[in-house]
Motif scaffolding. Structure first.
Motif, short mmCIF file in Angstrom:
data_model
loop_
_atom_site.label_atom_id
_atom_site.label_comp_id
_atom_site.label_asym_id
_atom_site.label_seq_id
_atom_site.Cartn_x
_atom_site.Cartn_y
_atom_site.Cartn_z
N ASP A 1 1.13 32.19 -15.33
CA ASP A 1 -0.31 32.28 -15.17
C ASP A 1 -0.98 33.11 -16.26
OD1 ASP A 1 -0.51 30.72 -12.85
OD2 ASP A 1 0.09 32.42 -11.59
N LYS A 2 -0.32 33.30 -17.40
CA LYS A 2 -0.88 34.11 -18.48
C LYS A 2 -0.96 33.28 -19.75
CE LYS A 2 0.46 38.47 -16.61
NZ LYS A 2 0.37 39.86 -16.89
N TYR A 3 -2.10 33.42 -20.44
CA TYR A 3 -2.37 32.63 -21.63
C TYR A 3 -2.87 33.54 -22.75
CZ TYR A 3 -2.60 29.19 -17.88
OH TYR A 3 -2.32 28.43 -16.79
N ARG A 4 -2.79 33.08 -23.98
CA ARG A 4 -3.34 33.80 -25.12
C ARG A 4 -3.98 32.81 -26.06
NH1 ARG A 4 0.15 38.03 -28.21
NH2 ARG A 4 -0.82 39.36 -26.66
N ILE A 5 -5.22 33.10 -26.43
CA ILE A 5 -5.90 32.36 -27.48
C ILE A 5 -5.83 33.21 -28.73
CG2 ILE A 5 -8.11 31.43 -28.27
CD1 ILE A 5 -8.88 31.10 -25.29
N THR A 6 -5.35 32.64 -29.83
CA THR A 6 -5.27 33.34 -31.10
C THR A 6 -6.11 32.58 -32.10
OG1 THR A 6 -3.04 34.11 -30.61
CG2 THR A 6 -3.74 34.20 -32.91
N MET A 7 -7.10 33.28 -32.69
CA MET A 7 -8.00 32.65 -33.66
C MET A 7 -7.82 33.33 -35.02
SD MET A 7 -11.43 32.35 -31.33
CE MET A 7 -12.32 31.42 -32.55
N ALA A 8 -7.77 32.53 -36.08
CA ALA A 8 -7.67 33.05 -37.45
C ALA A 8 -9.08 33.36 -37.94
CB ALA A 8 -6.99 32.04 -38.36
N VAL A 9 -9.42 34.65 -38.01
CA VAL A 9 -10.76 35.08 -38.40
C VAL A 9 -10.67 36.01 -39.62
CG1 VAL A 9 -11.85 34.74 -36.15
CG2 VAL A 9 -10.69 36.89 -36.63
N ALA A 10 -10.03 35.53 -40.66
CA ALA A 10 -9.86 36.35 -41.88
C ALA A 10 -11.22 36.73 -42.43
CB ALA A 10 -9.09 35.56 -42.93
N GLY A 11 -11.36 38.00 -42.81
CA GLY A 11 -12.59 38.49 -43.40
C GLY A 11 -13.59 39.04 -42.39
N PHE A 12 -13.30 38.91 -41.09
CA PHE A 12 -14.20 39.42 -40.06
C PHE A 12 -13.66 40.74 -39.51
CE2 PHE A 12 -15.41 35.03 -40.20
CZ PHE A 12 -16.75 35.02 -39.86
N ALA A 13 -14.56 41.71 -39.34
CA ALA A 13 -14.21 42.98 -38.71
C ALA A 13 -14.54 42.91 -37.23
CB ALA A 13 -14.99 44.11 -39.38
#
Length: 155
Positions: free
Chosen positions: A46-58
């Motif tokens: 029942d556990k999930y993770r969304i990983t987004m590539a946001v290079a250059g963002f603080a």
């Protein structure tokens, strides 16, 4: 990706127009959004993770909001202005021979299932991690009924 015609759903299933609208909106949205790239992982039952590539963002450039069953991730980079410090001014004057790291503003929406809650969000090494968990209320969990047992005291 092929275009799906949902008009038969609208004609055949009375009361399911909300479902058909959601599917239609999701298919249109998926075609338009390709930035930033993301992964959705199943960490546990029942556990999930969304990983987004946001290079250059603080951390200050990214806003995460949850409203009803929609998770919205907004990334906003300020363009060069006179009110910024000298470092930002120099960055806006840079000349690129090749610019492959896109630092453009974005808005990404995810439809969450019922009872899915956002636990944490963390930004490390250009990757935004959002951990989610599905919390099923006790009333909705499956119950095992022993044969020969009484369900109610009045029986």
């Amino acid at each position: 990706m092929r275009t799906i015609d949902l008009s038969p759903l609208y004609r055949s299933f009375i009361g399911s127009d909300h479902l058909a609208s959601m599917i239609d909106a999701a298919s249109r949205q998926e075609k338009q959004q390709t930035y930033p790239p993301y992964n959705i992982e199943l960490l546990d039952e029942d556990k999930y993770r969304i990983t987004m590539a946001v290079a250059g963002f603080a951390k200050e450039d990214v806003v995460i909001e949850v409203q009803e069953n929609t998770l919205k991730v907004l990334g906003t980079k300020e363009s060069g202005s006179d009110t910024k410090n000298q470092k930002s001014k120099n960055e806006s004057e840079r000349k690129f021979l090749h610019k492959g790291i896109s630092e453009r503003n974005f808005e990404r929406k995810f439809q969450l299932g019922d009872n899915v809650k956002v636990l944490t969000a963390d930004l490390q090494n250009g990757l935004l991690h959002i951990d989610l968990e599905r919390v099923v209320p006790e009333a909705q969990k499956a119950k095992r009924i022993e044969i020969g047992s009484k369900l109610y005291e009045n029986e």
